[in-house]
Enzyme design. Structure first.
Site, PDB file in Angstrom:
ATOM      1  N   HIS A 126       0.867  -1.188   0.000  1.00 61.20           N
ATOM      2  CA  HIS A 126       0.000   0.000   0.000  1.00 61.20           C
ATOM      3  C   HIS A 126       0.907   1.242   0.000  1.00 61.20           C
ATOM      4  CE1 HIS A 126      -2.740   2.938   1.907  1.00 61.20           C
ATOM      5  NE2 HIS A 126      -3.720   2.183   1.463  1.00 61.20           N
ATOM      6  N   ASP A 203       3.045  -4.491   8.110  1.00 64.18           N
ATOM      7  CA  ASP A 203       1.851  -3.660   7.970  1.00 64.18           C
ATOM      8  C   ASP A 203       0.656  -4.587   8.185  1.00 64.18           C
ATOM      9  OD1 ASP A 203      -0.427  -2.487   6.968  1.00 64.18           O
ATOM     10  OD2 ASP A 203       0.526  -1.646   5.187  1.00 64.18           O
ATOM     11  N   GLN A 206      -4.624  -4.964   7.241  1.00 69.85           N
ATOM     12  CA  GLN A 206      -5.672  -5.865   6.731  1.00 69.85           C
ATOM     13  C   GLN A 206      -5.634  -7.233   7.397  1.00 69.85           C
ATOM     14  OE1 GLN A 206      -7.990  -4.755   4.883  1.00 69.85           O
ATOM     15  NE2 GLN A 206      -7.124  -2.910   3.957  1.00 69.85           N
ATOM     16  N   LYS A 229     -10.473  -0.199  10.738  1.00 71.78           N
ATOM     17  CA  LYS A 229     -10.714  -1.349   9.860  1.00 71.78           C
ATOM     18  C   LYS A 229     -11.134  -2.573  10.671  1.00 71.78           C
ATOM     19  CE  LYS A 229      -7.217   0.046   6.469  1.00 71.78           C
ATOM     20  NZ  LYS A 229      -7.980   0.643   5.384  1.00 71.78           N
ATOM     21  N   CYS A 367      -4.948   2.658  -3.486  1.00 72.09           N
ATOM     22  CA  CYS A 367      -3.677   3.161  -2.945  1.00 72.09           C
ATOM     23  C   CYS A 367      -2.540   2.168  -3.183  1.00 72.09           C
ATOM     24  CB  CYS A 367      -3.782   3.489  -1.463  1.00 72.09           C
ATOM     25  SG  CYS A 367      -4.979   4.770  -1.123  1.00 72.09           S
TER      26      CYS A 367
END
Ligand code: C6P
Length: 409
Positions: A126, A203, A206, A229, A367
């Site tokens: 991302h 990261d 998600q 999220k 993104c």
């Protein structure tokens, strides 16, 4: 065997999902990778904090400030528990995943990088896990190198092994791709990096909402994610960092709360994590995140992962049968994200027609412009699922895509 999680019961807890849109169509919300909806308990926790406990934390001596401070630090402990960090002081509250990665780039990155050094990213990152490194590399004369993916959207692990050499000062990789849904073998990647003494940042934007995460088991050096999220408030997220690394890093921003002693000539800093939390902290949203974590713990992250996996399989089979649909991202290990394109129809037209049918998806580059270039597409349509989505939602998506076919022939 079907999972024990009951999405219909869960739906009841999310007031926003009860509405009808676009002339009376029941809302089908499939844009969870962008942001998820909030259960009533989380909404109530914010109202309660502002109605009963609101005060500036870590500062006042009065009753409200004491309560707010306790609630804020309790929230930190809930994050520690949720991601299995060894200590609460390894959890830094930030605005979200983007700020967490910028923090590491501007502190750890600036401190450690020199001309000629490399940071290893992957083709599926991302922008939030590209730009912060680009900025610090430009300043230091370091460079980014990119691990390629194969046609299914999986990382080329042989290339990764070859690229891990002594010039690499950090590996920064997404746990789950927001476009492809690929779950990367981060545990193995971290171990491989560590064999060469290279730290790793994950990261987790998600991943945290969809599967159990144990930072100690992963042995990652940094782990970044956002509250919004994972059914929590917007504007709060966390950076996990191993205590020894955080302690050795300079502060990110200067201001109140992060100091020990200040003079006009020089200042000393508070211990971690306060050293990285300059200014009045976002206590209300931290409290909201705590409520979110308790909510998810009540369901169980194993059950979440199991249910979403079943739903993903159902959605994959269903969409594969829709005429003209091509799935983008068919990794063997996937989380509940499906990107696709439809022959002869621009993704934005698909998104608009789905919206008319009450189905909310995201269209665009998500993104991830470098990934779009790699895939050779300008954009994708993306349906991303959460615990309140049902097979009926998938069927509504498929029916609406059939409607797209009717319109475009
Ligand atoms: N992806 C999406 O629709 P923030 O904006 O800081 O909460 O999260 C940034 C981020 C970082 N990493 C990954 C893998 C992400 O997916 C995101 C956010 C959203 O896919 C918005 S572009």
């Amino acid at each position: 065997m079907r999972s024990s999680l009951d999405p219909y019961r869960i739906r009841e807890e999310f007031p926003i999902l009860r509405q009808k849109v676009r002339g009376g169509k029941p809302l089908v919300y499939l844009d969870n990778a962008a942001t998820s909806q909030k259960p009533q308990v989380v909404i109530d926790s914010l109202t309660r904090f502002y109605s009963e406990d609101n005060a500036s934390v870590h500062r006042g001596v009065h009753a409200l400030s004491e309560r707010a401070t306790l609630a804020y630090e309790e929230a930190r402990r809930s994050v520690q528990r949720f991601i299995h960090a060894a200590e609460a002081r390894e959890v830094v509250f930030v605005r979200g995943c983007t700020e967490a990665i910028n923090l590491v780039a501007q502190t750890f990155g600036r401190q450690r990088l020199q001309a000629g050094d490399e940071i290893l990213l992957t083709e599926m990152e991302h922008h939030s896990n590209i730009l912060p490194w680009q900025m610090v590399c430009a300043e230091k004369g370091a460079r980014i190198r990119v691990v390629p993916i194969n046609g299914r959207g999986e990382l080329d692990m042989e290339a990764y092994a070859r690229m891990l050499h002594d010039r690499v000062k950090l590996v920064a990789v997404t746990h789950v791709s927001n476009v492809l849904g690929t779950i990367n073998p981060v545990r193995e990647m971290i171990a491989m990096a560590h064999e060469r003494g290279i730290p790793a940042l994950i990261d987790g934007a998600q991943a945290v909402p969809h599967m159990p995460v144990d930072v100690q088991e992963l042995d990652c050096d940094f782990y970044a994610f956002s509250g919004h999220k994972m059914f929590g408030p917007t504007g709060i997220g966390a950076l996990y960092g191993k205590a020894a690394l955080l302690e050795a890093m300079p502060p990110y921003q200067g201001g109140g709360s992060m100091i020990s002693l200040v003079t006009f000539d020089r200042s000393t800093y508070a211990p971690i994590p306060q050293k990285f939390e300059a200014g009045t902290p976002n206590a209300a949203d931290a409290v909201g995140l705590h409520a979110t974590i308790e909510y998810l713990e009540g369901i169980g992250m194993e059950a979440v992962a199991e249910y979403e996996h079943e739903l993903l399989e159902y959605a994959t089979h269903t969409l594969e049968r829709v005429q003209g649909v091509r799935l983008i991202g068919t990794a063997r290990e996937k989380a509940s994200v499906i990107s696709f394109e439809m022959e002869g129809v621009h993704p934005h037209d698909i998104g608009t027609i789905l919206d008319q049918e009450g189905v909310a998806v995201r269209v665009g580059h998500h993104c991830c412009q470098p990934l779009m270039s790699r895939l050779g597409v300008p954009a994708t349509v993306r349906a991303s699922f959460a615990i309140y989505n049902t097979r009926e939602d998938v069927d509504r998506l498929a029916d609406s895509l059939a409607r797209v076919r009717e319109v475009f022939g």
